[in-house]
Design a protein around this motif. Sequence first.
Motif, PDB file in Angstrom:
ATOM      1  N   ASP A   8      -6.741   0.373  -4.456  1.00 40.04           N
ATOM      2  CA  ASP A   8      -5.583  -0.770  -5.116  1.00 40.04           C
ATOM      3  C   ASP A   8      -6.057  -2.402  -4.742  1.00 40.04           C
ATOM      4  O   ASP A   8      -5.602  -2.935  -5.925  1.00 40.04           O
ATOM      5  N   ASP A  54       2.048   2.398  -8.558  1.00 41.51           N
ATOM      6  CA  ASP A  54       2.303   1.208  -8.170  1.00 41.51           C
ATOM      7  C   ASP A  54       0.866   0.589  -7.863  1.00 41.51           C
ATOM      8  O   ASP A  54      -0.132   1.486  -7.504  1.00 41.51           O
ATOM      9  N   ASP A  97       1.783  -5.286  -5.153  1.00 40.45           N
ATOM     10  CA  ASP A  97       2.939  -5.320  -4.354  1.00 40.45           C
ATOM     11  C   ASP A  97       3.608  -6.734  -4.358  1.00 40.45           C
ATOM     12  O   ASP A  97       2.560  -7.089  -4.470  1.00 40.45           O
ATOM     13  N   ARG A 143       5.775  -8.251  -2.995  1.00 38.94           N
ATOM     14  CA  ARG A 143       7.816  -8.121  -2.514  1.00 38.94           C
ATOM     15  C   ARG A 143       7.475  -9.952  -1.780  1.00 38.94           C
ATOM     16  O   ARG A 143       7.630  -9.659  -0.805  1.00 38.94           O
ATOM     17  N   ARG A 162       9.215  -7.224  -5.417  1.00 38.97           N
ATOM     18  CA  ARG A 162       8.891  -5.708  -5.691  1.00 38.97           C
ATOM     19  C   ARG A 162       7.626  -4.993  -6.112  1.00 38.97           C
ATOM     20  O   ARG A 162       6.839  -6.389  -6.490  1.00 38.97           O
ATOM     21  N   VAL A 163       7.269  -4.178  -6.363  1.00 33.78           N
ATOM     22  CA  VAL A 163       6.476  -3.358  -6.330  1.00 33.78           C
ATOM     23  C   VAL A 163       6.781  -3.152  -8.208  1.00 33.78           C
ATOM     24  O   VAL A 163       7.597  -1.970  -8.477  1.00 33.78           O
ATOM     25  N   TYR A 164       4.783  -3.023  -8.313  1.00 29.54           N
ATOM     26  CA  TYR A 164       5.449  -3.332 -10.131  1.00 29.54           C
ATOM     27  C   TYR A 164       3.950  -1.771 -10.548  1.00 29.54           C
ATOM     28  O   TYR A 164       3.235  -1.461  -9.653  1.00 29.54           O
ATOM     29  N   THR A 165       4.705  -1.014 -11.426  1.00 35.05           N
ATOM     30  CA  THR A 165       4.122  -0.213 -11.574  1.00 35.05           C
ATOM     31  C   THR A 165       3.009  -0.485 -12.633  1.00 35.05           C
ATOM     32  O   THR A 165       2.739  -0.869 -13.692  1.00 35.05           O
ATOM     33  N   TYR A 180      -1.731   9.196  -8.590  1.00 40.27           N
ATOM     34  CA  TYR A 180      -1.066   8.762  -7.011  1.00 40.27           C
ATOM     35  C   TYR A 180      -2.876   9.849  -6.230  1.00 40.27           C
ATOM     36  O   TYR A 180      -3.087   9.227  -5.633  1.00 40.27           O
TER      37      TYR A 180
END
Length: 172
Positions: A18, A47, A50, A52, A66-69, A138
Amino acid sequence: MSDERLIRTSGRTGVRIDGILATVLLAELMVPSRHLWLVSPWIGDVDVIDNRSAAYDSVFVDPSSRVYTFAEVLAATTHRGGRLSVVTRPDPFNDVFLDRLFRQAAAGQAQVMRAEDVHEKTLCGDDWLMTGSMNFTYRGMSINDEIVSYRVDPAIASAARIDFTRRFDNAR
């Protein structure tokens, strides 16, 4: 000059991709590669950034906490002048990611090529390459034992992009 980092990820050890992936994508949002390639048999709209805590507000055109994809971030690079080529298998699993990507991408800046036998897993920009055993899903990013090489080397990245063009440009 070449710099390489090998990451062995595993759900059991907690080592994940990540952080490096988010850093690479944040850099792409700031200065997009002329042509970004994503090659993976399976791709999920995972995701990836992050925000946030609003730490990356300056990178996004219309930031939110927010969390971006993955699809959002790749599409955003196309609005900043980058071109995106995606090579994946013709599998319904990939359709959610592809639908979201193409709804958000700049017109004419993203293309998909479907290749039944593709097994390579690579994300490649102008001067860097992320490749290994990990699908951009994921499970690939959070659960499975994987190895990923992140390499900064303009010559290697250029050779990979030339190879992708040769192999996949007719697969549309």
